[in-house]
Design an enzyme around this catalytic site. Structure first.
Site, PDB file in Angstrom:
ATOM      1  N   GLU A 224      -5.493  -2.203   9.907  1.00  0.00           N
ATOM      2  CA  GLU A 224      -5.270  -2.075   8.469  1.00  0.00           C
ATOM      3  C   GLU A 224      -6.389  -2.830   7.780  1.00  0.00           C
ATOM      4  O   GLU A 224      -6.576  -4.021   8.008  1.00  0.00           O
ATOM      5  CB  GLU A 224      -3.915  -2.650   8.051  1.00  0.00           C
ATOM      6  N   CYS A 258      -2.254  -6.883   0.318  1.00  0.00           N
ATOM      7  CA  CYS A 258      -3.043  -5.680   0.593  1.00  0.00           C
ATOM      8  C   CYS A 258      -2.609  -4.501  -0.268  1.00  0.00           C
ATOM      9  O   CYS A 258      -3.424  -3.647  -0.607  1.00  0.00           O
ATOM     10  CB  CYS A 258      -2.978  -5.330   2.071  1.00  0.00           C
TER      11      CYS A 258
END
Length: 445
Positions: A224, A258
């Site tokens: 990620e 994020c």
């Protein structure tokens, strides 16, 4: 022996240190991991699940200690740090069971079955913004699949990672879970070592380096790589709900998340009313040290991150942005609640991940214009649309791995955590995500 020192995010005082893992020591850890892995893999899924559950029981009395370490090392207020530590601990047993179910053999009738077998040694490289939760999301599926794991935590949060691993290792067999400390050089040495998989959460730049250097060994990757999440507010949206979400999503964990909302595109017909509500809600947030009552926004994790946010704010002002709340010259270690309007495509606030408590707003006249700007990014982690009946049509056009309609991203329980474009390579979460930590094998009879 070289030491890695951890500093209090608020006071910048040294709070402890750990030994830096050298390249030679990385090789030793990998060798020990390979030695421990076959016996761990030979256990049944049920046995590994039972051992992991018992290991997580060791963390229960440490919850407050772990929460305090999270707060001190990266600045998160103690309430949110408590949620992270408690959630990680309390979900351990359930998570292990969920992974066990995903990795159980699948029957192909009388002719065979699909099996999910261990890969070998897995490197988990985890970030500082959610130092327990993000590591745990990768550790449990890797361990449940029968792999041994070497965790390389962020150099910003070594103490909480050390305490976490040491507690688990009171139960786990020796060598099954080890920890390597250091900066990017330690991470590079680990990626280059004799391992089978790298599970990484971090920056796009680091992810590209990992991908390049994992290629020679065709190592499995789950990564990620951050986001620059857009939010579109349509003319028929519930403005109060949209404004509340824009502020909460932009300010959560001081914006160091994020899936934080980074860019807000609002229909010009309702822009003034929306901005008034955003400023009203943003003004209610309190900035302060992690242990101060009712603090919503703690100090940023380090001076480097603080400077990055200031540079983006100063760039925006120089290119015509208006500050509805806040300014561009905050002293260390805080960035106070900030609302900026007049966001343009040339600004760093639009092009880059900010990772700070900033609501950045642009107006649009045509919905196609908003969709284009929302998608005009190499990132594609999350996206959000607030609107009425047509919101789902807009959501279908978002180039993101996770899209929320009148709510945040992430999906219901069992949904994968996945990024599109350059926000991700592979994914974790869900049965399909858990299986990425295993080798598929088809047995035919």
């Amino acid at each position: 022996m070289p030491k890695l020192t951890s500093y209090d995010a608020f006071s910048r005082e040294a709070i402890g240190d750990v030994a830096i893992t050298s390249a030679a020591e990385i090789a030793q850890l990998v060798q020990q991991a390979w030695q421990a892995q076959p016996a761990w893999a030979a256990l049944s899924l049920a046995a590994r699940q039972q051992i992991l559950t018992q290991a997580f029981d060791q963390l229960v009395p440490l919850q407050d200690q772990l929460a305090t370490l999270i707060s001190r090392e990266m600045g998160k207020d103690i309430r949110r740090a408590g949620y992270e530590a408690g959630g990680t601990i309390q979900s351990g047993a359930y998570f292990a069971g969920e992974v066990a179910a995903a990795l159980a053999p699948e029957s192909l009738g009388s002719h065979g079955e699909i099996q999910y077998r261990p890969l070998g040694v897995v490197a988990v490289i985890s970030p500082w913004n959610y130092p327990l939760a993000m590591a745990n999301n990768l550790l449990i599926p890797a361990l449940m699949a029968g792999n041994s794991v070497i965790l390389k935590p962020s150099e910003e949060t070594p103490l909480v990672a050390d305490a976490f691993v040491n507690a688990l290792n009171q139960v786990l067999p020796a060598g099954v879970l080890q920890i390597a400390h250091g900066d990017e050089q330690t991470g590079k040495a680990l990626v280059a070592a004799d391992i089978r998989m790298v599970a990484f959460t971090g920056s796009l730049q680091a992810g590209k380096h990992i991908m390049a250097h994992a290629a020679s060994g065709l190592k499995r990757l789950v990564m990620e790589l951050g986001g620059n999440d857009p939010m579109i507010v349509m003319a028929d949206a519930d403005l109060d709900a949209a404004a509340r979400f824009a502020v909460a999503s932009s300010f959560e964990n001081a914006g160091q998340m994020c899936t934080s909302t980074e860019r807000v595109y609002v229909d010009s017909r309702i822009a003034q009313a929306f901005e008034d509500k955003v400023v009203a809600y943003a003004s209610q947030y309190k900035t302060g040290p992690w242990n101060q009552p009712r603090v919503n926004i703690g100090p940023l994790a380090n001076p480097r991150q603080h400077q990055q946010v200031l540079l983006q704010l100063q760039d925006a002002r120089s290119k015509g942005a208006r500050f509805l709340l806040g300014r561009d010259d905050y002293a260390l270690p805080f960035i106070e609640p900030t609302v900026v309007t007049g966001l343009t495509i040339e600004m760093q606030l639009e092009q880059e991940e900010t990772f700070g408590p900033v609501v950045a707003i642009a107006h649009f006249d045509e919905i196609d214009q908003a969709i284009w700007r929302a998608n005009h990014s190499p990132y594609g982690l999350g996206a959000v649309v607030f609107g009425g009946a047509g919101a789902h049509v807009v959501a279908e056009q978002m180039e993101a791995g996770m899209v929320g309609i009148n709510q945040g991203v992430g999906g219901p329980g069992g949904a994968p955590w996945v990024g599109a474009k350059q926000s991700g390579f592979g994914f974790h979460g869900s049965a399909a995500g858990h299986r990425q930590f295993a080798q598929v094998r088809v047995i035919s009879r």
